[in-house]
Design an enzyme around this catalytic site. Structure first.
Site, PDB file in Angstrom:
ATOM      1  N   ASP A 178      -2.334  12.174  -2.766  1.00  0.00           N
ATOM      2  CA  ASP A 178      -2.407  13.645  -2.830  1.00  0.00           C
ATOM      3  C   ASP A 178      -2.689  14.059  -4.268  1.00  0.00           C
ATOM      4  O   ASP A 178      -1.946  13.676  -5.182  1.00  0.00           O
ATOM      5  CB  ASP A 178      -1.077  14.244  -2.372  1.00  0.00           C
ATOM      6  N   LYS A 217      -2.889  21.864  -8.679  1.00  0.00           N
ATOM      7  CA  LYS A 217      -2.356  22.913  -9.565  1.00  0.00           C
ATOM      8  C   LYS A 217      -1.552  22.276 -10.698  1.00  0.00           C
ATOM      9  O   LYS A 217      -0.747  21.370 -10.458  1.00  0.00           O
ATOM     10  CB  LYS A 217      -1.444  23.856  -8.778  1.00  0.00           C
ATOM     11  N   TYR A 227      -9.358   9.235   4.441  1.00  0.00           N
ATOM     12  CA  TYR A 227      -9.662  10.279   3.447  1.00  0.00           C
ATOM     13  C   TYR A 227     -10.952   9.972   2.706  1.00  0.00           C
ATOM     14  O   TYR A 227     -11.728  10.858   2.404  1.00  0.00           O
ATOM     15  CB  TYR A 227      -8.504  10.437   2.451  1.00  0.00           C
ATOM     16  N   GLU A 228     -11.148   8.712   2.438  1.00  0.00           N
ATOM     17  CA  GLU A 228     -12.377   8.317   1.754  1.00  0.00           C
ATOM     18  C   GLU A 228     -13.583   8.670   2.618  1.00  0.00           C
ATOM     19  O   GLU A 228     -14.577   9.223   2.133  1.00  0.00           O
ATOM     20  CB  GLU A 228     -12.337   6.813   1.495  1.00  0.00           C
ATOM     21  N   THR A 243     -10.911   4.171   3.706  1.00  0.00           N
ATOM     22  CA  THR A 243      -9.764   4.835   4.332  1.00  0.00           C
ATOM     23  C   THR A 243     -10.275   6.108   5.020  1.00  0.00           C
ATOM     24  O   THR A 243     -11.411   6.516   4.834  1.00  0.00           O
ATOM     25  CB  THR A 243      -8.705   5.237   3.290  1.00  0.00           C
ATOM     26  N   GLU A 303       4.594   5.112   3.988  1.00  0.00           N
ATOM     27  CA  GLU A 303       3.977   6.379   4.402  1.00  0.00           C
ATOM     28  C   GLU A 303       5.056   7.299   4.995  1.00  0.00           C
ATOM     29  O   GLU A 303       5.545   7.048   6.094  1.00  0.00           O
ATOM     30  CB  GLU A 303       2.863   6.119   5.427  1.00  0.00           C
ATOM     31  N   GLU A 352       0.856  -1.196   0.000  1.00  0.00           N
ATOM     32  CA  GLU A 352       0.000   0.000   0.000  1.00  0.00           C
ATOM     33  C   GLU A 352       0.884   1.235   0.000  1.00  0.00           C
ATOM     34  O   GLU A 352       1.754   1.403   0.858  1.00  0.00           O
ATOM     35  CB  GLU A 352      -0.945   0.009   1.203  1.00  0.00           C
ATOM     36  N   ASP A 402       9.479   7.360   0.541  1.00  0.00           N
ATOM     37  CA  ASP A 402       8.921   7.313  -0.800  1.00  0.00           C
ATOM     38  C   ASP A 402       8.749   5.865  -1.276  1.00  0.00           C
ATOM     39  O   ASP A 402       9.716   5.097  -1.311  1.00  0.00           O
ATOM     40  CB  ASP A 402       9.902   8.050  -1.718  1.00  0.00           C
TER      41      ASP A 402
HETATM   42  C1  LIG Z   1      -4.276  12.219   0.842  1.00  0.00           C
HETATM   43  S1  LIG Z   1      -3.355  11.147   1.839  1.00  0.00           S
HETATM   44  C2  LIG Z   1      -4.336   9.655   1.820  1.00  0.00           C
HETATM   45  C3  LIG Z   1      -3.965   8.710   2.902  1.00  0.00           C
HETATM   46  C4  LIG Z   1      -4.748   7.393   2.907  1.00  0.00           C
HETATM   47  N1  LIG Z   1      -4.445   6.588   1.733  1.00  0.00           N
HETATM   48  C5  LIG Z   1      -6.233   7.624   3.025  1.00  0.00           C
HETATM   49  O1  LIG Z   1      -6.923   7.413   2.016  1.00  0.00           O
HETATM   50  O2  LIG Z   1      -6.687   8.007   4.131  1.00  0.00           O
HETATM   51  C6  LIG Z   1      -1.996  10.671   0.768  1.00  0.00           C
HETATM   52  C7  LIG Z   1      -0.838  10.071   1.528  1.00  0.00           C
HETATM   53  O3  LIG Z   1       0.189   9.678   0.611  1.00  0.00           O
HETATM   54  C8  LIG Z   1       1.434   9.880   1.260  1.00  0.00           C
HETATM   55  N2  LIG Z   1       2.486   9.990   0.228  1.00  0.00           N
HETATM   56  C9  LIG Z   1       2.800  11.083  -0.500  1.00  0.00           C
HETATM   57  N3  LIG Z   1       3.822  10.823  -1.325  1.00  0.00           N
HETATM   58  C10 LIG Z   1       4.177   9.523  -1.109  1.00  0.00           C
HETATM   59  C11 LIG Z   1       5.180   8.674  -1.648  1.00  0.00           C
HETATM   60  N4  LIG Z   1       6.030   9.120  -2.562  1.00  0.00           N
HETATM   61  N5  LIG Z   1       5.267   7.402  -1.192  1.00  0.00           N
HETATM   62  C12 LIG Z   1       4.399   6.948  -0.247  1.00  0.00           C
HETATM   63  N6  LIG Z   1       3.428   7.710   0.295  1.00  0.00           N
HETATM   64  C13 LIG Z   1       3.309   8.983  -0.117  1.00  0.00           C
HETATM   65  C14 LIG Z   1       1.231  11.164   2.037  1.00  0.00           C
HETATM   66  O4  LIG Z   1       2.152  11.304   3.112  1.00  0.00           O
HETATM   67  C15 LIG Z   1      -0.204  11.042   2.518  1.00  0.00           C
HETATM   68  O5  LIG Z   1      -0.296  10.508   3.814  1.00  0.00           O
END
Ligand SMILES: C[S@@+](CC[C@H](N)C(=O)[O-])C[C@H]1O[C@@H](n2cnc3c(N)ncnc32)[C@H](O)[C@@H]1O
Length: 241
Positions: free
Chosen positions: A142, A146, A218-219, A216, A93, A68, A120
């Site tokens: 994310d 923009k 965010y969902e 999740t 994460e 994930e 990452d």
């Molecule tokens: C909008 S949040 C959604 C979190 C979760 N999946 C949810 O739906 O509740 C996006 C997550 O992706 C993580 N993220 C951003 N860039 C990433 C990367 N390169 N590798 C792994 N995770 C990353 C961020 O830290 C953030 O917690």
């Protein structure tokens, strides 16, 4: 916080691959103590060189490996790991507070089939042996709305190439978003990629979460606001030969 995580984070910061926040509010003392105690055991450290050995990550044999990317606070990752004790799970994460929340849930659930990577996801994908992942999830990434930030989006051709290499034949890549422009972007990239085939046959297939998934954080926020997320399921086409 353990040195390993900081080292990996610093290395990635240098490569400027993770955008967005790494740290939020200071962790409560109890949560920080839990992280300090448990994260070293749960944390996945990349070997200094060469590929990762997925089997060596877990204390007992596993029948498959799921990944994930961006698990947020980890509810979905933990629910999947509980539902499939026979599989191993890697969650990525970089957001420290999310990592701490996930560590707490893994501890509460007594799971031994989860490994966490605080950086990452691309760093893991680059080191996974070919055809080792039985499934990958990218849920509510994310959206970087923009135009000048679109290149920060995790769904990109290079990342799809890495996923295509790491997924086994017929494995699923599941994505979801409540951001319509990102949904179109995901679809456009995946439809262009020769390794992936969209599994949707009718609107309900992209309008509803798969039955074996849990929402999740965010969902849930999106649903509470009356938004209608898009759920995309792709199959990794069998390799030729
Ligand atoms: C909008 S949040 C959604 C979190 C979760 N999946 C949810 O739906 O509740 C996006 C997550 O992706 C993580 N993220 C951003 N860039 C990433 C990367 N390169 N590798 C792994 N995770 C990353 C961020 O830290 C953030 O917690």
């Amino acid at each position: 916080m353990s040195g390993g995580l900081l080292t990996a984070a610093a290395a990635s910061e240098e490569r400027r691959r993770v955008y967005g926040r790494r740290k939020g509010k200071k962790l409560r003392a109890g949560r920080q103590a839990l992280v300090d105690e448990l994260l070293p055991r749960l944390q996945l450290d990349l070997p200094p060189s060469g590929p990762l050995d997925p089997a060596a990550l877990f204390p007992r044999p596993i029948l498959g490996l799921w990944l994930e990317i961006g698990f947020g606070a980890g509810e979905h990752l933990v629910a999947q790991a509980r539902a499939h004790p026979e599989l191993g799970f890697i969650g990525c994460e970089p957001y420290l507070n999310g990592m701490a929340a996930c560590v707490a849930q893994v501890a509460e659930s007594g799971l031994d089939n989860v490994r966490l990577f605080g950086d990452d996801a691309r760093l893991i994908l680059e080191r996974l042996p070919r055809a080792t992942l039985g499934r990958a999830h990218i849920l509510f990434p994310d959206p970087w709305p923009k135009v000048r930030h679109h290149r920060r989006r995790i769904v990109s051709m290079p990342v799809l190439d890495l996923l295509a290499a790491a997924l086994t034949d017929e494995a699923e890549l599941r994505l979801a978003t409540d951001h319509m422009d990102y949904a179109r972007w995901m679809l456009a990239h995946l439809m262009r990629h020769p390794a992936f085939e969209w599994l949707a046959e009718r609107p309900a297939d992209w309008q509803a979460r798969a039955e074996d998934e849990t929402p999740t954080r965010y969902e849930q926020k999106a649903l509470d606001q009356g938004l209608k997320p898009i759920y995309l399921r792709f199959r990794r086409r069998p390799r030729a030969g």
